[in-house]
Scaffold this active site. Structure first.
Site, PDB file in Angstrom:
ATOM      1  CB  THR A  20      53.449   5.762 -17.595  1.00 50.86           C
ATOM      2  OG1 THR A  20      53.310   4.506 -18.256  1.00 50.86           O
ATOM      3  CG2 THR A  20      52.111   6.160 -16.980  1.00 50.86           C
TER       4      THR A  20
ATOM      5  CB  CYS B 275      52.338  -0.393 -14.074  1.00 47.97           C
ATOM      6  SG  CYS B 275      53.425  -0.369 -15.496  1.00 47.97           S
TER       7      CYS B 275
ATOM      8  CB  THR C 129      57.902   7.884 -15.737  1.00 43.98           C
ATOM      9  OG1 THR C 129      57.072   6.822 -16.226  1.00 43.98           O
ATOM     10  CG2 THR C 129      58.448   8.670 -16.902  1.00 43.98           C
TER      11      THR C 129
ATOM     12  CB  VAL D 249      59.249  -0.421 -22.698  1.00 45.14           C
ATOM     13  CG1 VAL D 249      58.533   0.259 -23.864  1.00 45.14           C
ATOM     14  CG2 VAL D 249      58.291  -0.583 -21.522  1.00 45.14           C
TER      15      VAL D 249
END
Length: 307
Positions: free
Chosen positions: A119, A259, A84, A13
């Protein structure tokens, strides 16, 4: 004042974001690892999101990397892109987020803005991160410093849906900050932005994206188990059903990665803490978690059948 950005976390990211923003602003990328910092400075991105040529050109044009927090003291905007994950008990692990917030607090100044991309469950930015920022900086939220939340939507190794080509949800801790955050991203995201009315709404919008996919895939997986017993081909059934214009053509299969198999637990944890157990979301997780064993047993069965 000209914006100077610090990107905290240089994974799949953070790296493409640092590259995109460096075309418009002064950018420093922060990683805890000295080895990782040296790799990046030498033009090597281990995530393969950026080619060596692109990375070296960005460095030549001013993109910097550091593994020392004090080097970020001149920045006025901090964008946090740390992992996360969940722990072995499927509980949210916010340790990276807490550490990043504590570190930013050490160099935080009045009027600085911290934007979180990781997230989380709705409320985590203001309930978990902000207290760490206040404690570490001795500054007051929404008086001395401000926060935003803009959920990452990067699809690793996807060369079509890249950072600048994915519409960006933005938000801020007050209207003025929200507008600043939105304007910041609009400068680099060609696909445009959508300004959510609050940080919590933006957090929730992210966490339900992958939860929705998890539920739909679980439905397909359950259908595949039913159709296997009926002795019909699941894909032939889906092909026929897809001839209707509003049929959602999800496919059965294994659900993994960072994810889809993780994000639903963030939402369910928050929900359960508030006294509601979300049955559909948790059942979908159970179904998808069971597919590895189901496919393994079917494989063994097929191997036995052919000797």
């Amino acid at each position: 004042m000209k914006n100077k950005l610090a990107i905290i976390g240089l994974g799949y990211v953070g790296i493409p974001m640092a590259y995109a923003f460096s075309k418009k602003y002064d950018v420093i990328g922060y990683t805890r690892s000295k080895k990782h910092r040296l790799e990046l400075q030498n033009g090597y991105d281990k995530t393969n999101e950026l080619s060596s040529k692109k990375l070296k050109n960005a460095i030549k044009n001013g993109l910097q990397f550091t593994n020392k927090i004090k080097k970020l003291k001149d920045c006025n905007i901090y964008i946090v892109c740390v992992p996360t994950p969940i722990d072995k008990n499927y509980k949210p692990n916010l340790s990276h987020l807490i550490e990043a917030s504590k570190n930013i607090g050490k160099v935080l100044k009045k009027n600085d803005i911290i934007i979180y991309e990781s997230t989380v469950y709705p409320g985590a930015t203001e309930e978990v991160c902000v207290p760490e920022l206040e404690k570490s900086s001795k500054l007051k939220y929404n008086k001395d410093f401000f926060c935003g939340y803009s959920p990452e939507r990067i699809n690793p190794s996807d060369t079509k849906h890249t950072f600048t080509k994915i519409l960006k949800v933005t938000s801020g801790s007050n209207l003025k900050t929200a507008k600043k955050v939105d304007k910041l991203y609009r400068c680099v995201v060609k696909a445009g932005t959508y300004m959510a009315p609050s940080i919590k709404v933006a957090e929730a919008s992210k966490v339900i994206e992958n939860t929705q996919r998890d539920i739909n895939i679980a439905f397909m997986n359950e259908l595949s188990k039913i159709f296997e017993k009926i002795d019909i081909d699941t894909y032939e059934v889906l092909k026929a059903a897809s001839t209707k214009w509003n049929f959602l053509n999800f496919q059965p299969g294994l659900v993994g990665g960072h994810c889809i198999g993780v994000d639903p637990y963030y939402l369910t944890e928050k929900s359960q803490n508030l006294g509601y157990t979300p049955q559909l979301i948790l059942k979908a997780r159970e179904i998808n978690e069971s597919m590895g064993m189901f496919i393994a047993m079917k494989t063994i069965e097929l191997m036995k059948n052919i000797g």
